[in-house]
Design a protein around this motif. Structure first.
Motif, mmCIF file in Angstrom:
data_model
loop_
_atom_site.group_PDB
_atom_site.id
_atom_site.type_symbol
_atom_site.label_atom_id
_atom_site.label_comp_id
_atom_site.label_asym_id
_atom_site.label_seq_id
_atom_site.Cartn_x
_atom_site.Cartn_y
_atom_site.Cartn_z
ATOM 1 N N HIS A 1 69.252 125.182 220.460
ATOM 2 C CA HIS A 1 68.400 126.071 219.736
ATOM 3 C C HIS A 1 67.649 127.009 220.703
ATOM 4 C CE1 HIS A 1 70.243 124.899 215.754
ATOM 5 N NE2 HIS A 1 69.797 123.669 216.400
ATOM 6 N N LYS A 2 67.678 126.877 221.902
ATOM 7 C CA LYS A 2 66.597 127.290 222.801
ATOM 8 C C LYS A 2 66.078 128.735 222.483
ATOM 9 C CE LYS A 2 66.070 127.854 227.708
ATOM 10 N NZ LYS A 2 66.803 127.661 229.267
ATOM 11 N N GLN A 3 67.109 129.637 222.352
ATOM 12 C CA GLN A 3 66.653 130.874 222.232
ATOM 13 C C GLN A 3 65.750 131.151 220.869
ATOM 14 O OE1 GLN A 3 66.762 133.477 224.420
ATOM 15 N NE2 GLN A 3 67.914 132.102 225.527
ATOM 16 N N GLU A 4 66.150 130.329 219.769
ATOM 17 C CA GLU A 4 65.356 130.580 218.635
ATOM 18 C C GLU A 4 63.928 129.835 218.776
ATOM 19 O OE1 GLU A 4 67.459 128.637 215.249
ATOM 20 O OE2 GLU A 4 69.284 129.427 216.314
ATOM 21 N N ILE A 5 63.977 128.936 219.441
ATOM 22 C CA ILE A 5 62.532 128.155 219.819
ATOM 23 C C ILE A 5 61.621 128.896 220.478
ATOM 24 C CG2 ILE A 5 61.352 126.190 220.753
ATOM 25 C CD1 ILE A 5 63.864 124.612 220.077
ATOM 26 N N ILE A 6 62.239 129.646 221.701
ATOM 27 C CA ILE A 6 61.183 130.256 222.524
ATOM 28 C C ILE A 6 60.824 131.578 221.709
ATOM 29 C CG2 ILE A 6 61.478 131.941 224.517
ATOM 30 C CD1 ILE A 6 62.923 129.644 225.970
ATOM 31 N N ALA A 7 61.707 132.349 220.740
ATOM 32 C CA ALA A 7 61.575 133.249 219.979
ATOM 33 C C ALA A 7 60.331 133.220 219.092
ATOM 34 C CB ALA A 7 62.525 134.039 219.483
ATOM 35 N N SER A 8 60.376 131.894 218.525
ATOM 36 C CA SER A 8 59.374 131.613 217.375
ATOM 37 C C SER A 8 57.790 131.084 218.114
ATOM 38 C CB SER A 8 59.841 130.195 216.751
ATOM 39 O OG SER A 8 60.786 130.323 216.205
ATOM 40 N N LEU A 9 57.977 130.498 219.168
ATOM 41 C CA LEU A 9 56.649 130.173 219.972
ATOM 42 C C LEU A 9 55.961 131.513 220.587
ATOM 43 C CD1 LEU A 9 57.629 127.021 221.772
ATOM 44 C CD2 LEU A 9 56.430 127.418 219.675
#
Length: 96
Positions: A67-75
């Motif tokens: 879930h790398k992209q989702e995590i970075i987008a959320s942060l």
């Protein structure tokens, strides 16, 4: 377990830094590319106490890979709330 043993303990987690530029207000999220042990975690916690523009997060390695992209987008969002981040999965903010 002694303090020395705790300091040598290494994890299979990914450590992320969320940094807000003081000059431009831009938000950057990046992985820490250093070996993380108990002593390093202690140093990161102190560092974020004196630098409020820095926040550190710990993510399970397998979850981060999936879930790398989702995590970075959320942060990268302007307001990151602890509850909303931790609901995503195994993500924990290092306490100040």
């Amino acid at each position: 377990m002694t303090d020395e043993e705790k300091a040598r303990f290494e994890t299979n987690a990914v450590f992320l830094c969320r940094e807000i530029s003081k000059e431009t207000g831009q938000i950057a999220v990046y992985e820490l590319d250093v070996p993380i042990d108990g002593h390093m975690i202690f140093c990161l916690r102190i560092r974020q106490q004196f630098n409020p523009e820095l926040r550190y997060f710990v993510v399970g390695e397998k979850f981060y890979t999936a879930h790398k992209q989702e995590i970075i987008a959320s942060l990268k969002k302007r307001r990151v709330l602890k509850d909303k981040i931790e609901i995503m999965g195994p993500i924990v903010e290092l306490r100040r």
